[in-house]
Design an enzyme around this catalytic site. Structure first.
Site, PDB file in Angstrom:
ATOM      1  N   ARG A 403      -6.727   6.353  -6.790  1.00 49.35           N
ATOM      2  CA  ARG A 403      -7.212   6.758  -5.618  1.00 49.35           C
ATOM      3  C   ARG A 403      -7.831   7.733  -4.805  1.00 49.35           C
ATOM      4  NH1 ARG A 403      -4.043   2.684  -2.364  1.00 49.35           N
ATOM      5  NH2 ARG A 403      -4.263   0.873  -3.660  1.00 49.35           N
ATOM      6  N   ASN A 525      -5.470  -1.154   0.505  1.00 50.38           N
ATOM      7  CA  ASN A 525      -4.503  -1.736   1.369  1.00 50.38           C
ATOM      8  C   ASN A 525      -3.261  -1.474   0.781  1.00 50.38           C
ATOM      9  OD1 ASN A 525      -2.263  -2.873   3.701  1.00 50.38           O
ATOM     10  ND2 ASN A 525      -5.026  -3.503   3.994  1.00 50.38           N
ATOM     11  N   ASP A 526      -2.190  -0.854   0.620  1.00 46.68           N
ATOM     12  CA  ASP A 526      -0.916  -0.705   0.119  1.00 46.68           C
ATOM     13  C   ASP A 526      -0.338  -1.903   0.327  1.00 46.68           C
ATOM     14  OD1 ASP A 526      -1.356   0.728  -1.624  1.00 46.68           O
ATOM     15  OD2 ASP A 526      -0.767   2.584  -0.134  1.00 46.68           O
ATOM     16  N   PRO A 527       0.191  -1.882   1.889  1.00 48.59           N
ATOM     17  CA  PRO A 527       1.345  -2.779   2.210  1.00 48.59           C
ATOM     18  C   PRO A 527       0.528  -4.731   2.494  1.00 48.59           C
ATOM     19  CG  PRO A 527       0.383  -1.648   4.141  1.00 48.59           C
ATOM     20  CD  PRO A 527      -0.249  -1.268   2.835  1.00 48.59           C
TER      21      PRO A 527
END
Ligand code: CEZ
Length: 837
Positions: A403, A525-527
């Site tokens: 991304r 949103n990675d986390p």
């Protein structure tokens, strides 16, 4: 739905002899321990009296061992352990402790733990932080200062730090001396080019000492050393990158394990041992500088420093110029090569010119002159520079998140479109057989997906459509759709067009029975890693963003002369599913957990509202006009703050194990409710598209520090890049709110630039040409813009008046698109917008 296109729209040896004199200071410490509770003043005085007697350096008996000097054996230590931990304690008071959980861990750390693949610029620097220090000593008075400021922190008469796109300069005056420091880089080599001009500002001759000192830190626990190489006239440090796996030997043996500091002038002496450099004076008053001459010490398995001594006698007004090269190298031959290439006045000049040329070739597609000159400067120079950095370096990663790779390339569409084209073709070589794009793109054979790229995220494919929308509309290079790309995985050759179809079809199928898109261990949103880790949880943002991607692709299909209804129908179904299951009356929820709990909604005490679903609902048509209005008001109420629009609110204060590690981040930090500029930029882009020009501009403007002093103080950052976030949670953590993360690696740059060009200035490409639809804030009466577009130049003047119109080359246009654009030509365009209400 957005109106961008009209359809849709994205680092001693004092030996025994010296000891006696110093021993008195520490004799008390060599005493046997006193009984608990007996530490009376009398005991302490008795100990001091004993200090006057002759004390042995080391005493040993059956019960103890003592040392009488902290300086003679600086690393002397003892250790203690138990089954769960051990502590190694030095006489000077330093400790290294480890405990098992079950892998060995530390609980007290260096002030900052250097993370190999991250920058942590938000955390404070510390005395032993890697630095480039230039000490100056008056050899008559002995007084010392260091330029630019650290580590002596001596008072300066004047200080200036000046950043230009290809040169960083300091101008320092102190103690009758001026130090003019310049740092630049060559285009093709990893090395720093330092120039220092030292001028005697006084009316009398000065005897000065000048000492560059570059600490190198712990290079390797296996092997590290440094010495001065006369032939090269350089300090050269050597090391072996530490490893344990046998196979890593073969990878590591070609690494550049040397570090050099090359000098043009010949030094009087040098010191390469960090500990000897500092001596007892410490970094702020180092023994190597206070002594008459540096000791010429070689570091053998100890932390090195590259420091040199130059003595000068300068007449009043006289200047001496030093040049240095600092960097890593594989061997001596490479250091020699770099020296020959750069280490001279002409070598520096040439390198500087080439470097300037390289940096400025990343100029953006617009230059603007508005009533806000501060903003103009950012848009004209610094923002495209940041965009260019991202696209040209891939954030110095060898496995960029897909991304990020694609979004950074959305930015370079406006700065270096040929780079964007390469990005597209590279990414598609790594498409899986099922159409999905991988978590990260490996940039060279042998590169591996690491860290976050080993965690499954679901969103990578959708950025392909957003990229294509930006790329095709800006460049008009539809021929790229015919390019054949061979996928690594199955060796099949397919066109870009077919690969995009496959990616979109994959996205269409990755939904649950409600038509909502799975999230697995993360989306954008990675986390947000625990919403769907059991395989059931869904993401409303992902569903809405997929709908947006599908709509964009459907439109591009039509522009390409194909039927895109397959994609628009699927997009409508997704928008409908989100409306059915996740609309909360005034905004969209963020998702539904593995256990079926809708979150990001009014009933939540924390994480009540998230920004991203709102932005993409506006962009992709998931929100109708009335919903958009409700959303804008809700965001205003819950998320807007003095430093921009926050990503969620209220910030989480405790772990929600059905949402994930984002809730463990400190409130107001990063994804836990900061002004996460990447997300803010999505929203701003959406607002411009939906006709909210004033709000969009106001939020856009809040992304840039200054020009008010109070704003600079609050942010703590220069306005030469947009950081990934400013601290949020302004209601609960008002003192920290606004502080910059200082991290300039961020997808924000691309989206912010796009928001300016396509949103604010409304100069967006489409298949037929250039669509002109500026979205000026109502307080702007006019703006002048020079827009480069498909090889042509557009001189655009936007004003306001009673009769809105668009005039190109003297001809009034009936719609907003300028067609038949010829490369090389300059077009004069006048736009009259309706008077502000
Ligand atoms: O990284 C960014 C990613 O590079 O976080 C964004 C994501 O969209 C970008 O692709 C939002 O999650 O892992 C983490 O918790 C960190 O939050 C990093 O992922 C984050 C860094 O702060 C760099 O910006």
């Amino acid at each position: 739905m957005s109106n961008y296109t009209g359809r849709v729209h994205d680092g001693h040896a004092n030996n025994g002899a010296a000891v006696a004199g110093k021993a008195h200071r520490v004799a008390a410490a060599a005493q046997p321990p006193v009984a608990a509770g007996a530490k009376s003043a009398t005991t302490r005085r008795a100990s001091s009296n004993q200090a006057a007697q002759q004390v042995k350096l080391v005493e040993l008996d059956n019960a103890h061992c003592s040392l009488s000097s902290p300086t003679a054996m600086p690393l002397a230590a003892g250790f203690l352990w138990n089954p769960r931990m051990m502590i190694h304690m030095t006489a000077r008071g330093y400790a290294t402790a480890q405990f098992m959980q079950p892998e060995p861990s530390k609980y007290a750390h260096a002030q900052i733990l250097e993370a190999k693949h991250f920058m942590l610029p938000e955390q404070r620097t510390y005395a032993h932080h890697p630095g480039r220090f230039f000490f100056v000593k008056d050899r008559d008075t002995g007084s010392i200062f260091s330029a630019p400021y650290e580590p002596t922190r001596a008072p300066l008469d004047s200080f200036s730090f000046d950043v230009s796109p290809s040169l960083i300069r300091w101008d320092i005056k102190a103690q009758g001396v001026r130090v003019d420091l310049r740092l630049t880089l060559p285009v093709d080599d990893a090395c720093e080019l330092w120039e220092a001009r030292i001028t005697n500002l006084s009316t009398a001759k000065k005897r000065l000492g000048f000492y560059p000192a570059f600490p190198l830190g712990l290079l390797s626990w296996m092997n590290q050393s440094a010495t001065y190489d006369r032939e090269l006239n350089a300090v050269v440090a050597d090391s072996i990158t530490a490893y344990q796996k046998t196979k890593d030997y073969f990878k590591n043996k070609d690494l550049k394990d040397k570090v050099f500091l090359l000098s043009e002038q010949h030094p009087e002496s040098y010191e390469t041992r960090q500990s000897a450099f500092e001596g007892e004076g410490g970094l702020h008053n180092p023994d190597a500088i206070t002594s008459e001459i540096m000791s010429g010490g070689d570091a053998s398995y100890e932390n090195p420093i590259a420091s040199l001594q130059f003595d000068h006698e300068l007449n009043a007004g006289e200047t001496t110029t030093h040049r240095f090269l600092f960097g890593p190298a594989f061997d001596k031959a490479e250091i020699k090569q770099l020296k020959d290439k750069y280490l001279s006045a002409s070598g520096f000049d040439k390198a500087q010119r080439n470097f300037e040329h390289y940096i400025t070739s990343g100029r953006g597609a617009v230059r603007m002159a508005s009533p806000d000159a501060h903003f103009d400067a950012f848009v004209n120079t610094w923002l495209p520079r940041q965009v260019y950095y991202h696209g040209d370096t891939n954030r110095l990663s060898t496995d960029p998140q897909t991304r990020n790779f694609l979004q950074d390339a959305i930015g370079t569409v406006f700065v270096a479109p040929e780079t964007s084209r390469k990005t597209l073709l590279k990414a598609l070589t790594q498409q899986h057989a099922n159409g999905a794009l991988p978590d990260g793109i490996t940039l060279y054979d042998g590169a591996e997906l690491k860290y976050i790229n080993t965690v499954p995220h679901v969103d990578h494919s959708l950025w392909l459509a957003l990229f294509l929308d930006a790329y095709l509309n800006e460049t008009g290079d539809y021929s790229v759709l015919d390019e054949l790309v061979e996928a690594k995985e199955d060796g099949k050759q397919l066109s870009v067009r077919d690969r995009a179809d496959k990616a979109m079809r994959y996205l269409i199928t990755a939904v649950d029975e409600r038509g909502l898109h799975y999230i697995l261990e993360g989306d954008w949103n990675d986390p947000m890693n625990m919403v769907g880790w059991k395989g059931k949880g869904v993401s409303a943002w992902m569903t809405l963003a997929t709908a947006y991607a599908l709509k964009l692709w459907a439109t591009l299909c039509e522009d390409d002369g194909r039927d895109g209804s397959e994609f628009s129908v699927a997009a409508d179904a997704m928008n409908k599913a989100v409306n059915t299951h996740v609309w909360d009356g005034d905004w969209f929820g963020r998702g539904i957990t593995d256990d079926g709990v809708v979150f990001g909604v009014k009933v939540d005490d924390e994480g009540k509202i998230y920004l991203n679903p709102q932005s993409f609902a506006i962009l992709g048509g998931g929100a109708d006009k009335e919903q958009t209005e409700r959303i804008v008001r809700a965001v205003e109420q819950h998320l807007e703050g003095p430093f921009g629009v926050e990503m969620l609110a209220p910030s989480y204060t405790h772990m929600r194990d059905d949402v994930g590690r984002l809730t463990q981040k400190y409130p107001g930090v990063a994804e836990n409710g900061s002004v996460y500029n990447h997300a803010a930029a999505f929203y701003i882009y959406a607002l411009f598209g939906a006709g909210y020009a004033d709000k969009a501009h106001s939020l856009l403007r809040r992304m840039l520090p200054g020009p008010d002093v109070s704003d600079y103080l609050a942010r703590g950052q220069l306005p030469i890049f947009v950081p990934n976030y400013y601290r949020g949670a302004h209601k609960t953590h008002p003192k920290a709110a606004g502080h910059s993360s200082h991290l300039f690696n961020t997808g924000t740059a691309a989206w912010m630039y796009r928001s300016v060009v396509e949103g604010l200035l409304g100069l967006r490409g489409c298949r037929a040409g250039l669509r002109v639809a500026p979205n000026l804030p109502s307080q702007w009466p006019s703006v002048r813009v020079t827009r480069q577009f498909r090889g042509a130049t557009f001189e655009v003047h936007v004003t306001r008046g009673a009769e809105p119109k668009l005039v190109c080359e003297g001809k009034v246009l009936s719609d907003s698109v300028i067609t038949d654009i010829q490369a090389g030509k300059t077009y004069r365009v006048e736009v009259v917008l309706p008077n502000a209400q």
